[in-house]
Design an enzyme around this catalytic site. Sequence first.
Site, PDB file in Angstrom:
ATOM      1  N   CYS A 112       0.818  -1.229   0.000  1.00 14.59           N
ATOM      2  CA  CYS A 112       0.000   0.000   0.000  1.00 14.59           C
ATOM      3  C   CYS A 112       0.844   1.268   0.000  1.00 14.59           C
ATOM      4  O   CYS A 112       0.306   2.360  -0.187  1.00 14.59           O
ATOM      5  CB  CYS A 112      -0.951   0.007   1.177  1.00 14.59           C
ATOM      6  SG  CYS A 112      -2.079  -1.379   1.150  1.00 14.59           S
ATOM      7  N   HIS A 238      -3.211   7.327   3.121  1.00 12.52           N
ATOM      8  CA  HIS A 238      -3.682   6.053   2.569  1.00 12.52           C
ATOM      9  C   HIS A 238      -5.033   5.736   3.196  1.00 12.52           C
ATOM     10  O   HIS A 238      -5.206   5.809   4.415  1.00 12.52           O
ATOM     11  CB  HIS A 238      -2.642   4.971   2.899  1.00 12.52           C
ATOM     12  CG  HIS A 238      -3.101   3.583   2.573  1.00 12.52           C
ATOM     13  ND1 HIS A 238      -3.730   3.268   1.386  1.00 12.52           N
ATOM     14  CD2 HIS A 238      -3.027   2.419   3.278  1.00 12.52           C
ATOM     15  CE1 HIS A 238      -4.011   1.975   1.385  1.00 12.52           C
ATOM     16  NE2 HIS A 238      -3.608   1.444   2.516  1.00 12.52           N
ATOM     17  N   ASN A 268     -10.150   0.203   0.935  1.00 13.08           N
ATOM     18  CA  ASN A 268      -8.693   0.229   0.805  1.00 13.08           C
ATOM     19  C   ASN A 268      -8.310  -0.334  -0.566  1.00 13.08           C
ATOM     20  O   ASN A 268      -8.493  -1.520  -0.823  1.00 13.08           O
ATOM     21  CB  ASN A 268      -8.088  -0.609   1.939  1.00 13.08           C
ATOM     22  CG  ASN A 268      -6.569  -0.664   1.887  1.00 13.08           C
ATOM     23  OD1 ASN A 268      -5.953  -0.273   0.889  1.00 13.08           O
ATOM     24  ND2 ASN A 268      -5.974  -1.162   2.941  1.00 13.08           N
TER      25      ASN A 268
HETATM   26  C1  LIG Z   1      -9.740  -4.903  10.770  1.00 15.18           C
HETATM   27  C2  LIG Z   1     -10.087  -3.915  11.847  1.00 15.18           C
HETATM   28  C3  LIG Z   1     -11.151  -2.961  11.367  1.00 15.18           C
HETATM   29  C4  LIG Z   1     -10.637  -4.679  13.052  1.00 15.18           C
HETATM   30  O1  LIG Z   1     -10.853  -3.776  14.117  1.00 15.18           O
HETATM   31  P1  LIG Z   1     -10.254  -4.058  15.576  1.00 15.18           P
HETATM   32  O2  LIG Z   1     -10.683  -2.943  16.444  1.00 15.18           O
HETATM   33  O3  LIG Z   1      -8.775  -4.264  15.449  1.00 15.18           O
HETATM   34  O4  LIG Z   1     -10.963  -5.352  15.958  1.00 15.18           O
HETATM   35  P2  LIG Z   1     -10.395  -6.815  16.262  1.00 15.18           P
HETATM   36  O5  LIG Z   1      -9.700  -7.400  15.090  1.00 15.18           O
HETATM   37  O6  LIG Z   1      -9.671  -6.799  17.542  1.00 15.18           O
HETATM   38  O7  LIG Z   1     -11.769  -7.517  16.459  1.00 15.18           O
HETATM   39  C5  LIG Z   1     -12.750  -7.077  17.392  1.00 15.18           C
HETATM   40  C6  LIG Z   1     -13.945  -7.986  17.230  1.00 15.18           C
HETATM   41  O8  LIG Z   1     -14.607  -7.653  16.007  1.00 15.18           O
HETATM   42  C7  LIG Z   1     -14.813  -8.840  15.272  1.00 15.18           C
HETATM   43  N1  LIG Z   1     -14.857  -8.547  13.847  1.00 15.18           N
HETATM   44  C8  LIG Z   1     -13.822  -8.500  12.962  1.00 15.18           C
HETATM   45  N2  LIG Z   1     -14.290  -8.221  11.741  1.00 15.18           N
HETATM   46  C9  LIG Z   1     -15.615  -8.070  11.865  1.00 15.18           C
HETATM   47  C10 LIG Z   1     -16.635  -7.762  10.946  1.00 15.18           C
HETATM   48  N3  LIG Z   1     -16.411  -7.553   9.636  1.00 15.18           N
HETATM   49  N4  LIG Z   1     -17.905  -7.679  11.411  1.00 15.18           N
HETATM   50  C11 LIG Z   1     -18.195  -7.879  12.699  1.00 15.18           C
HETATM   51  N5  LIG Z   1     -17.252  -8.172  13.607  1.00 15.18           N
HETATM   52  C12 LIG Z   1     -15.990  -8.266  13.188  1.00 15.18           C
HETATM   53  C13 LIG Z   1     -13.660  -9.722  15.646  1.00 15.18           C
HETATM   54  O9  LIG Z   1     -13.939 -11.065  15.370  1.00 15.18           O
HETATM   55  C14 LIG Z   1     -13.548  -9.464  17.118  1.00 15.18           C
HETATM   56  O10 LIG Z   1     -14.523 -10.209  17.782  1.00 15.18           O
HETATM   57  P3  LIG Z   1     -14.213 -10.890  19.212  1.00 15.18           P
HETATM   58  O11 LIG Z   1     -13.918  -9.717  20.103  1.00 15.18           O
HETATM   59  O12 LIG Z   1     -15.454 -11.610  19.492  1.00 15.18           O
HETATM   60  O13 LIG Z   1     -13.004 -11.749  18.972  1.00 15.18           O
HETATM   61  C15 LIG Z   1      -8.850  -3.132  12.313  1.00 15.18           C
HETATM   62  O14 LIG Z   1      -7.987  -3.976  13.002  1.00 15.18           O
HETATM   63  C16 LIG Z   1      -8.083  -2.491  11.202  1.00 15.18           C
HETATM   64  O15 LIG Z   1      -8.597  -1.693  10.446  1.00 15.18           O
HETATM   65  N6  LIG Z   1      -6.756  -2.771  11.115  1.00 15.18           N
HETATM   66  C17 LIG Z   1      -5.886  -2.179  10.164  1.00 15.18           C
HETATM   67  C18 LIG Z   1      -6.238  -2.703   8.836  1.00 15.18           C
HETATM   68  C19 LIG Z   1      -5.506  -2.040   7.733  1.00 15.18           C
HETATM   69  O16 LIG Z   1      -5.406  -0.856   7.693  1.00 15.18           O
HETATM   70  N7  LIG Z   1      -5.022  -2.843   6.823  1.00 15.18           N
HETATM   71  C20 LIG Z   1      -4.482  -2.411   5.608  1.00 15.18           C
HETATM   72  C21 LIG Z   1      -3.064  -2.064   5.716  1.00 15.18           C
HETATM   73  S1  LIG Z   1      -2.521  -1.432   4.199  1.00 15.18           S
END
Ligand SMILES: CC(C)(COP(=O)(O)OP(=O)(O)OC[C@H]1O[C@@H](n2cnc3c(N)ncnc32)[C@H](O)[C@@H]1OP(=O)(O)O)[C@@H](O)C(=O)NCCC(=O)NCCS
EC number: 2.3.1.180
Length: 313
Positions: A112, A238, A268
């Site tokens: 990215c 980004h 993204n």
């Molecule tokens: C993916 C992202 C949105 C998840 O948010 P988070 O606050 O980190 O949440 P977690 O991964 O800890 O998950 C929290 C809960 O939400 C749940 N969850 C994850 N995706 C979900 C979805 N699409 N819908 C509902 N629940 C979801 C998880 O299973 C977890 O449940 P649990 O607590 O029962 O285990 C976040 O981590 C993120 O954006 N990370 C960076 C991603 C990124 O920028 N990537 C690209 C890089 S170029």
Amino acid sequence: MDVGIKGFGAYAPEKVVENAYFETFLETSDEWISKMTGIKQRRWADEDEETSDLAYQASVRAIKDAGIEPTDIDMIIVATSTGDFPFPTVANILQDRLGIGKVASMDQLAACSGFMYAMINAKQFVQSGDYKNVLVVGADKLSKITDFTDRSTAILFGDGAGAVVIGEVSEGRGILSYELGSDGSGAEYLYLNPDNGKIFMNGREVFKFAVRIMGEASNNAVAKANLEPEDIDMFIPHQANIRIMESARERLGIPKEKMSVSVDKFGNTSAASIPLSIAQELENDRIKDDDVLVLVGFGGGLTWGAVTIRWGK
Ligand SMILES: CC(C)(COP(=O)(O)OP(=O)(O)OC[C@H]1O[C@@H](n2cnc3c(N)ncnc32)[C@H](O)[C@@H]1OP(=O)(O)O)[C@@H](O)C(=O)NCCC(=O)NCCS
């Protein structure tokens, strides 16, 4: 010599996919996706629409905007993690399809952050005096490497492309400073899983890294340009997650209205996300000649890159 963007173009495929679509096969909701990521829609390319097709559309627009002919392009650099084939490169395909001369062409892989890397790479070739018009493209078709069984990543990604012609611009305009970096010790947090050919991500770890590095890299680039936060007219991060973008903006000390947000419409799109956001702001007349922009990307590698640029040819 001042080197910057002489021409600009972007392209997003037509098919719009709303958050509600994911409710039909994953345990998720529009509400969760909107609140946790800021994404409401993304665009997906058709099955037979490849990364090079997206790149082609954006490139045609950028070359036209530069007011030059394809034969004036003397190098092509494509930032992508989703080339049509492992080889030949998307840049090779573009060279032929655009009717560019038999010039050097290469793909650049920094996930990215790719568009930042490719722009800075192009800048060096122009600044050396060896090249005049380098076509730089950020294009990705992430839908083909998305794991649709994993709800934490399936909802994040989209497809698109952006292109610029990098060349000499008027005095005082163009790329003012940059900061590029990488930390391979974070490779395990975000990679293409060879077992299924899909993206694996540890969202939590990437989130923490992104919040820190976006602020740091942007601040460093701004300082290298001898600028203050109040000199910045538009912050274009980004478009990965609105919460990451917001905290980077706060670290930079920039008001909300000066941050470009297009993650709601495109999700993204990796190497295409920053140019797609620039396209939106140009369309809305929110970028004018001589405005100072801060562009910042981060991604798999882990990699990052920030660029300050004074807009205009
Ligand atoms: C993916 C992202 C949105 C998840 O948010 P988070 O606050 O980190 O949440 P977690 O991964 O800890 O998950 C929290 C809960 O939400 C749940 N969850 C994850 N995706 C979900 C979805 N699409 N819908 C509902 N629940 C979801 C998880 O299973 C977890 O449940 P649990 O607590 O029962 O285990 C976040 O981590 C993120 O954006 N990370 C960076 C991603 C990124 O920028 N990537 C690209 C890089 S170029």
